[in-house]
Design a protein around this motif. Structure first.
Motif, PDB file in Angstrom:
ATOM      1  N   GLY A   1      47.185  30.198  80.136  1.00 53.13           N
ATOM      2  CA  GLY A   1      47.527  31.597  80.371  1.00 53.13           C
ATOM      3  C   GLY A   1      48.172  32.221  79.143  1.00 53.13           C
ATOM      4  O   GLY A   1      48.170  31.645  78.054  1.00 53.13           O
ATOM      5  N   ARG A   2      48.719  33.417  79.329  1.00 50.07           N
ATOM      6  CA  ARG A   2      49.359  34.127  78.225  1.00 50.07           C
ATOM      7  C   ARG A   2      50.752  33.538  77.998  1.00 50.07           C
ATOM      8  O   ARG A   2      51.557  33.399  78.917  1.00 50.07           O
ATOM      9  N   MET A   3      51.019  33.189  76.736  1.00 51.68           N
ATOM     10  CA  MET A   3      52.316  32.618  76.389  1.00 51.68           C
ATOM     11  C   MET A   3      53.011  33.504  75.362  1.00 51.68           C
ATOM     12  O   MET A   3      52.378  33.989  74.416  1.00 51.68           O
ATOM     13  N   GLN A   4      54.306  33.733  75.581  1.00 47.02           N
ATOM     14  CA  GLN A   4      55.090  34.584  74.691  1.00 47.02           C
ATOM     15  C   GLN A   4      56.076  33.719  73.911  1.00 47.02           C
ATOM     16  O   GLN A   4      56.814  32.933  74.475  1.00 47.02           O
ATOM     17  N   THR A   5      56.075  33.871  72.587  1.00 54.36           N
ATOM     18  CA  THR A   5      57.000  33.131  71.722  1.00 54.36           C
ATOM     19  C   THR A   5      57.716  34.116  70.811  1.00 54.36           C
ATOM     20  O   THR A   5      57.244  35.232  70.580  1.00 54.36           O
ATOM     21  N   SER A   6      58.865  33.710  70.326  1.00 53.24           N
ATOM     22  CA  SER A   6      59.632  34.557  69.405  1.00 53.24           C
ATOM     23  C   SER A   6      59.869  33.809  68.110  1.00 53.24           C
ATOM     24  O   SER A   6      59.944  32.583  68.084  1.00 53.24           O
ATOM     25  N   SER A   7      59.998  34.564  67.036  1.00 57.38           N
ATOM     26  CA  SER A   7      60.277  33.981  65.729  1.00 57.38           C
ATOM     27  C   SER A   7      61.129  34.960  64.934  1.00 57.38           C
ATOM     28  O   SER A   7      61.226  36.144  65.266  1.00 57.38           O
ATOM     29  N   THR A   8      61.754  34.453  63.885  1.00 53.65           N
ATOM     30  CA  THR A   8      62.608  35.297  63.052  1.00 53.65           C
ATOM     31  C   THR A   8      61.779  36.373  62.361  1.00 53.65           C
ATOM     32  O   THR A   8      60.697  36.098  61.829  1.00 53.65           O
TER      33      THR A   8
ATOM     34  N   VAL B   1      52.452  37.270  71.567  1.00 51.56           N
ATOM     35  CA  VAL B   1      51.787  36.842  72.793  1.00 51.56           C
ATOM     36  C   VAL B   1      50.429  36.245  72.430  1.00 51.56           C
ATOM     37  O   VAL B   1      49.636  36.864  71.714  1.00 51.56           O
ATOM     38  N   THR B   2      50.179  35.040  72.895  1.00 53.82           N
ATOM     39  CA  THR B   2      48.891  34.373  72.620  1.00 53.82           C
ATOM     40  C   THR B   2      48.273  33.925  73.937  1.00 53.82           C
ATOM     41  O   THR B   2      48.965  33.612  74.914  1.00 53.82           O
ATOM     42  N   ASN B   3      46.945  33.932  73.946  1.00 55.53           N
ATOM     43  CA  ASN B   3      46.200  33.476  75.123  1.00 55.53           C
ATOM     44  C   ASN B   3      45.858  31.993  74.966  1.00 55.53           C
ATOM     45  O   ASN B   3      45.313  31.570  73.945  1.00 55.53           O
ATOM     46  N   THR B   4      46.236  31.213  75.952  1.00 58.30           N
ATOM     47  CA  THR B   4      45.932  29.779  75.936  1.00 58.30           C
ATOM     48  C   THR B   4      45.213  29.406  77.229  1.00 58.30           C
ATOM     49  O   THR B   4      45.069  30.235  78.137  1.00 58.30           O
ATOM     50  N   ILE B   5      44.795  28.174  77.329  1.00 58.37           N
ATOM     51  CA  ILE B   5      44.112  27.732  78.549  1.00 58.37           C
ATOM     52  C   ILE B   5      45.071  27.725  79.738  1.00 58.37           C
ATOM     53  O   ILE B   5      44.636  27.685  80.886  1.00 58.37           O
TER      54      ILE B   5
END
Length: 374
Positions: free
Chosen positions: A178-185, A172-176
């Motif tokens: 809002g909070r964005m959730q990404t997934s990775s291996t 989860v990262t904070n961006t302008i």
């Protein structure tokens, strides 16, 4: 009867690679398991679309399909493209779906995010098998020894604590925006959702050892040089208790025959006869892929005559019968003559029977060449 691949994707043979990809994405999204839970018909259409895309997106496979149809992929051991399962589809074509399903898939087929665990597929192995023309014409079963990477006996796995068995880690990262959730291996288990708990000392870090295995390959009659057969499940194993092995890809190489030359399903051979045999007529035993046959040459046969032996060629992969054997007659002119032989031919120079009189129906050399390529 299997459905036409172009029909499955709703395109024609002139479709560009980009149009093929676009058509597949549309069908795959339409029939995706996440949109059609429990719908067996949708699942089957999903598999058919992937099977069609695997063939039509590959220039070599597409060319073979256009020439031979489904028979190019349906030998007893299977020619590439057929019998795909969900693991094959998601592992090979998952990136095509893009964000259509939120960047991941559930259901445990391919393990691209969601709650499902990714099933790893082992790498493919490739070998080359040389076949004589007789083996190509009649089909053959070959036993080959392959060195495979397999899971060692006694190796055990446990759920990866980093990803909780999903094979994916969320960030989860904070961006302008809002909070964005990404997934990775998962970097710990490599996406398998499992790590080694214990392994025998002879196994490598992934719990694998190398083993020799004799694999039986049934090769159908009519294969051609450069074709590839797929023997499912005879490639390398992958780590993990729920993994599936890769495939064994077998490339066909034809050994050149001493007297017979192949042209598609037809065979050609040069038959040399003497001037005396050409003048008097003679019976000859010639070699075919199914044994020797006797042919009769009529008296006065001309050099360049082509005799067609129906059905003595190579079988069709589409089961349309056999090609033909074309025998090219060549009259051999002697290079060294005795005194008596020379005198005979000198006397024949003015003999009416030895003066060329081509008949109206006799074709010229260029007409014969034109017929061969038409």
């Amino acid at each position: 009867m299997k459905r036409d691949y172009y029909e499955i994707l709703g395109i024609d043979k002139s479709a560009t690679p980009e149009q093929v990809k676009k058509a597949y994405r549309k069908k795959a999204i339409e029939y995706h398991p996440d949109k059609n839970p429990g719908d067996k018909a949708a699942e089957e259409n999903f598999k058919l679309a992937a099977e069609a895309y695997e063939v039509l997106s590959d220039p070599d496979k597409k060319a073979r399909y256009d020439q031979y149809g489904h028979a190019a992929f349906e030998g007893p051991s299977g020619f590439g493209g057929g019998g795909m399962n969900m693991d094959d589809i998601f592992s090979q074509f998952g990136d095509i779906f893009g964000s259509a399903f939120g960047g991941g898939f559930s259901g445990g087929f391919g393990g691209f995010g969601g709650s499902g665990q990714r099933r790893m597929k082992g790498s493919n192995l490739r070998i080359k098998v040389k076949l004589t023309l007789d083996e190509v014409a009649n089909g053959v079963e070959k036993k080959v020894k392959v060195k495979r990477k397999v899971q060692a006996r006694g190796v055990t796995y446990k759920t990866c604590s980093t990803c909780g068995g999903t094979g994916q880690v969320m960030k989860v990262t904070n961006t302008i925006l809002g909070r964005m959730q990404t997934s990775s291996t998962c970097h710990v288990c490599g996406g398998t959702g499992q790590i080694i708990e214990s392994r025998p000392h002879q196994a490598d870090a992934q719990g694998m050892i190398m083993e020799d295995e004799t694999v039986s390959i049934k090769i159908p009659a009519g294969v051609a040089d450069g074709m590839q057969l797929k023997v499912s499940g005879k490639g390398n194993d992958a780590p993990g208790s729920n993994s599936i092995p890769g495939d064994l890809i077998v490339a066909i190489e034809e050994i050149e025959h001493d007297t017979l030359k192949r042209e598609g399903e037809n065979l050609h051979m040069d038959l040399y006869i003497s001037v005396a045999e050409a003048a008097l007529g003679v019976s000859k035993d010639i070699e075919t892929v199914n044994g020797k046959v006797r042919i009769k040459l009529e008296e006065g046969i001309q050099s360049g005559k082509i005799l067609r032996l129906k059905g003595k060629g190579i079988p069709s992969l589409n089961s349309y019968g056999n090609g033909d054997l074309l025998v090219h007659v060549n009259v051999w002119t002697p290079k060294n003559l005795t005194k008596e032989q020379r005198q005979f031919f000198e006397k024949s120079l003015t003999d009416e029977n030895f003066v060329p009189h081509p008949e109206k129906g006799d074709k010229s050399f260029f007409e014969k060449v034109k017929d061969m390529f038409s």
